[in-house]
Each structure stands twice: as C-alpha cells, then as structure tokens.
Design an enzyme around this catalytic site. Sequence first.
Site, PDB file in Angstrom:
ATOM      1  N   CYS A  65       0.860  -1.191   0.000  1.00  0.00           N
ATOM      2  CA  CYS A  65       0.000   0.000   0.000  1.00  0.00           C
ATOM      3  C   CYS A  65       0.897   1.241   0.000  1.00  0.00           C
ATOM      4  O   CYS A  65       1.908   1.277   0.695  1.00  0.00           O
ATOM      5  CB  CYS A  65      -1.000  -0.057   1.154  1.00  0.00           C
ATOM      6  SG  CYS A  65      -0.857   1.158   2.463  1.00  0.00           S
ATOM      7  N   CYS A  68       1.587   3.168   3.195  1.00  0.00           N
ATOM      8  CA  CYS A  68       2.308   2.255   4.115  1.00  0.00           C
ATOM      9  C   CYS A  68       3.784   2.206   3.744  1.00  0.00           C
ATOM     10  O   CYS A  68       4.659   2.213   4.615  1.00  0.00           O
ATOM     11  CB  CYS A  68       1.759   0.838   4.043  1.00  0.00           C
ATOM     12  SG  CYS A  68      -0.010   0.714   4.304  1.00  0.00           S
TER      13      CYS A  68
END
Length: 426
Positions: A65, A68
């Site tokens: 992600c 992230c």
Amino acid sequence: MRTPAKIIIVLLVVSAAVAAVALKKNKATPNSESVSAAAGASQSASAPSTSVKIPKLIDLGADKCIPCKAMAPILENLKKEYAGKLNVEFIDVWKNPAAGEQYKIEMIPTQIFFDANGKELFRHVGFFGKEDILGKWKELGVDVGSEKPGIVREEPVKADTRPRDQVCFMCDQDVQQKTKTVVKGQNEQRVLCGPHCYFVSFSSIVGADPKTEEAKVSVTDWASGNLVPATTTTFLYGMDTKGRPTIKAFADKEAATKEQQSNPGSLVAWDVLRSKELATRCAFCDRAVYPEDACGVKFGTTHGHGCCTHCSMGVAARLKQDIEVEAKDGLTGESIRIKTLDGQIASLEPATATAWFGQKKGPDGKWVSAGCFKQGFFLNEANLQKWLDARPSMTGRQITIAQALADKMKLTPEQIAKACKLGECK
Ligand SMILES: [Zn+2]
Ligand SMILES: [Zn+2]
C-alpha cells in the site's frame, strides 16, 4: 474463525487500493462514524507486554500500500534513533492478518500509540510523518527522549559593522560600486547590489506598478561610475561561469558595445531586461529568482523553483500537493532531495540533512524570519556550522527540514499570499 478473517483481508485489500485518496478525504472532513469506531476499538486493544517497560508504536499496514510504503523508512529511522526509549513495531496485516486482528483497524496504515504499561493512548489513520509522530508523543505527555537540541544563535558572534549604504537591502551582500543600484522612495532610499535585486524587490511588492516603481530606480554606469536612470540605460546581459546572468549598465551605448567586445553578452534595453528578470518566479512567494540560485521543485509533471530552501517547502502548502525538492547544501552546493506526502516529509536524502532558520529580533522583541536570503539546508550539522562560522553576524536557529515544512503547512491562504512580500512577511 476462518471466514471472518478472510472478510477482513478482502476489505483491507479494497480499501488499501484507494487508501491514499480516501485518507486525504478523511483528513479534510473527519468521518465521525469511523472516529467513534476507532475510539471504541481503542479500549479493547492493548500492546503485548515487553520485558522492558517503554512506550510502543505499532504501525499496521501492508508492504504494497502506497502510504504504508512511505511509512517504512520513518519507522526504521525511529527504531534506530529511539532504540531503548521507544518500541517500534510494524505488522503487515495482509501477510499476517491474525497479528493485526486484535487491533480492529479499519484502514491502513494505522498507527497505535501505547504507553509503557501497554495502554492505548491514541491512534492515527493514514501516513504519519516522523516529526508528527514525535510531536504526538510529546502532546500525549510521553517522554520518548528528545533529539539533541540544535544550534541556536540569538546574538551575533560579531556585529555587522558594514556601513548601510554598502549592504544590499535585499540580499545583504556587499554592494560593489560598479553595479550599485538605488531605489529612491519619498523619504528613504534603498541601496541594492545590482539590478537583479531590484527585480527581486519589485516582485516582493503587492500590486506594484512597474512604471511607477522603475521611475525611482538608478543604476551605476559601468563606464563612469555615475548613477543614471535605469529605464534609459543599455544593459550588457552576459553570463558567469555558473550560467548565472551578469548585468552591466551603460549610459552610453558605444561604451556598452566596446565592453561587449571583451566580455560577450547581449545589449538589451530596460524592457527586455525586465521581462528576462521576471520570467522565473518562486512557486511559493512569486519572487523573481535565477534558477542557478533556486531549489528545484517538482509538482505533478511540472518543474518549478523555490527562491530559497524554505520557500521550496512552501510550494507543498501553497499548491496543497505532494512535491519533490532538490535543494543545494548552502555550503557545498551538494544535492539534498526531499519528497513530501500529505504535507509531511516522506523521504529525505541524506537523512542527516538539516535546516537553518535565519531569524532576527523585530522591533517588538519577537523573533521573525530574517528573509529568504538567510535560510538554508545542509547535508549535515557540520556543514551548517562551517557556513555559520563564515557568517558571524547571522542569528537564528537550527531546525529540522520536517519543521521547515510544518511551519509552511500551518500557514493560512492569506498568510501564504503575503509570504515574503516586503513589509508583510511575518
Ligand atoms: Zn542584493
Ligand atoms: Zn520564495
């Protein structure tokens, strides 16, 4: 147990695909439902006990992600820098859903702050920069140990004793007699190091009319050393070895032609000089700037400039966009690369890079910015110290580059509109 676990993963996969977008929306208008859900969950979650009782930060995310991924170097850095004072843990909720389940998160990345006893204090959803994480610990009243205080210089090491008429009003450099430029106001006159600083100053006046302003400008005739009206002068527009423009003014065109033979350049009238000088502007404060002096700022597919290092950070605030900055070390000119994400530092190369916030004491005793020409970024503190040693009259303090960005991000649109404007920059 198997089926609910699967549902959570699917939900996470779906939300993570749009995480960056969804999280931005959340920031602008916090969704009350998700806030209360998170608050409810916070009571049930607790950090696994560790042998040494120290505060803990858990980041729940996934390696694929985007926000992230931006968290990863920040967590690594915190882990190293705060070893023994703060536990930092990353849980990949896609690879290891069971480990993340107990925290009942709804979006990734989510960071959860635990005190030394394992009590949850706070959770944050979305990308969270290093400075903000440290600020949050402070706000929560948890001491994770602070970074060593930076250089502070409130009093000049040596006072600036140069006569006022030999110091450029804009850039503070020594005024060379051959390029001295004077702007006569009604009551005062400003001495500048050359025509370029006039255009920097002109572009710093809100709503200035070029004709009115330039009628006040005199430049020094290169041949005679006399001050002459700028607008009727011929300029020899050349280039130094760094590609930076050089400007010599001539009252007499023949003298200009003669100089041109030994020092090549173009002979231009004031109007042409003006359009060249005002062509490149700071993407934060709109000041005229030479690209050779500026920071490179990339936003989307556009390449622009920040007239100083701090202005380059301001581009993220003005455009409300993620930016990439290439700044030059104030001492050595070496490259410092910065990427922002959601108004925070996402990456900094080298990680040791630091900032100088040049400040001066205002008439009311308050510290204010000393202006664009007194700011800088440096590869490390040693370079900053050397740069300061060569500037004994400089005052201000060392700040982190994250702080330089944060200072700009908290400005209102009205403050941004006034940024770096003569008499309005606070
Ligand atoms: Zn100057
Ligand atoms: Zn600027």
